[in-house]
Write an enzyme that holds these catalytic residues in place. Sequence first.
Site, PDB file in Angstrom:
ATOM      1  N   HIS A  78      -1.402   7.172 -28.324  1.00 56.84           N
ATOM      2  CA  HIS A  78       0.124   7.862 -28.486  1.00 56.84           C
ATOM      3  C   HIS A  78      -0.069   6.427 -29.546  1.00 56.84           C
ATOM      4  O   HIS A  78      -0.376   5.621 -28.929  1.00 56.84           O
ATOM      5  CB  HIS A  78       1.564   7.814 -27.641  1.00 56.84           C
ATOM      6  CG  HIS A  78       0.996   6.538 -26.776  1.00 56.84           C
ATOM      7  ND1 HIS A  78       0.437   6.094 -25.718  1.00 56.84           N
ATOM      8  CD2 HIS A  78       2.650   5.656 -26.692  1.00 56.84           C
ATOM      9  CE1 HIS A  78       1.253   4.573 -25.464  1.00 56.84           C
ATOM     10  NE2 HIS A  78       3.008   4.763 -25.360  1.00 56.84           N
ATOM     11  N   HIS A  94       3.953   6.420 -18.854  1.00 54.58           N
ATOM     12  CA  HIS A  94       5.155   6.165 -18.039  1.00 54.58           C
ATOM     13  C   HIS A  94       6.452   6.755 -19.161  1.00 54.58           C
ATOM     14  O   HIS A  94       7.255   6.043 -19.648  1.00 54.58           O
ATOM     15  CB  HIS A  94       5.410   5.011 -17.746  1.00 54.58           C
ATOM     16  CG  HIS A  94       4.934   3.832 -18.878  1.00 54.58           C
ATOM     17  ND1 HIS A  94       4.183   2.227 -18.038  1.00 54.58           N
ATOM     18  CD2 HIS A  94       5.086   4.218 -20.005  1.00 54.58           C
ATOM     19  CE1 HIS A  94       4.209   2.345 -19.218  1.00 54.58           C
ATOM     20  NE2 HIS A  94       5.120   2.549 -20.112  1.00 54.58           N
TER      21      HIS A  94
HETATM   22 FE   LIG Z   1       5.090   1.699 -22.313  1.00 53.84          FE
END
Ligand SMILES: [Fe+2]
Lengths: 281, 156
Positions: A193, A12
Amino acid sequence: MAKITAGIGSSHVPAIGAAFDQGLTEDPYWKPLFDGYPAAREWLKQHKPDVAIIVYNDHGSAISLESIPTFAIGVADEFQPADEGWGPRKVPVVKGHSKLAWHITESLILNEFDMTVMSKLDVDHGLTVPLNITCGQVDEWPFAVIPIAVNVVMFPVPSGDRCWRLGEAIRKAVESFPEDLKVVIFGTGGMSHQIHGERSGMINRPFDTAFLDDLTRNPERLRKIPHLEFVKESGAEGIEMVMWMTMRGALSKNIHEVYRHYHIPASNTAAGLIILEEDNY
Amino acid sequence: MEYAEIQALKQAFEEVPGTYLFNADRCRAGYHINMFCMSLSKDENRKEFLADEATYLANKFSGTTSEQRRCVLERDWLGLIKSGANIYYMSKFGATLGKSFQYMAGEMTGQGQDSYRAMMVDGGRVVAGNRNKKDNGGKVLCISNISKQDFSKKAQ
Ligand SMILES: [Fe+2]
């Protein structure tokens, strides 16, 4: 009866939303990522769900440090896009399914998941970007949405296994709802990430690939991944992948992978998308 | 869980280099600075802050420390993280200045946005050597996954 027919795992990343909003989907940097989306959109269009339960996290947009619910559920008729510092995204208002959401709330609490009930919840990129990814840019989202917000910002966040069991409880709740509704469930965030500190930008393709593979091959391994392993191997913010465990936990053993797409980079992030469909529904 | 066990668990995360996990301790230390950041998700607050940053901070968020206020005024992004700010909250401050997550990452890593972005396009930062502080004396490697190039220097 209502039933869960499929699960979708989707990153997202806010920059994906910005690329949509700024018309950059054909830009050379973004094109390889966006080229992987139409096939998923086509599948979802054919699948025609009535409701999507979207497991996501708020990023300090609507839920502040004033109160941090570990698990919350949105029961409102609609959810407005949140202002994340740039003004709200110009995406359609997200329509809820209040009746089903309240039923799920009752069922979850009776099943010992002590949900925080949100009658007002502005939804940020965590929820609207997966909608863009899977529906494109539309005037109206094609299904009702029940947001489930998980704290993955303040540690300790819930374990992957706890998130999985929440998914199992959501499945029970949906299956006991008397109306005929086709429900899909999204797990959002990730994949690898890190976006804070000197270690920002860490990406781990082998970890992500194994994670995607094991959603069908060996989900029992995934539900036991400790937080420390997520942080070391998938980056501190890769911990969001525990929300994919709720999606997977809400599906049965008998599923198959319909589609996947994976691309590095989307801003600071490895972007993943997977569709898992129930064999029989 | 025992108190000592909880502290040991938190310590294990501190052994990951270049990482400041937003745990209960940082949440406690960073409450006011994060609430300052969050206030910037309202347009009228953004305008008021930009008109007089120091006064906005002092009047409305007097619970922030002088170090946290310095970090805001000097755009010390890594300093903000170290003093208890959380990156998702900081993004509202970034957005108020027209800065993206990628810009902030370029600043926090000392690589600068261009060099950082080039590293990401080259597959992102490697995991090997970046798992434990003892791997590399606490320093984070800026080697890319694909071509194994070193992106630690700011692009010219
Ligand atoms: Fe997020």
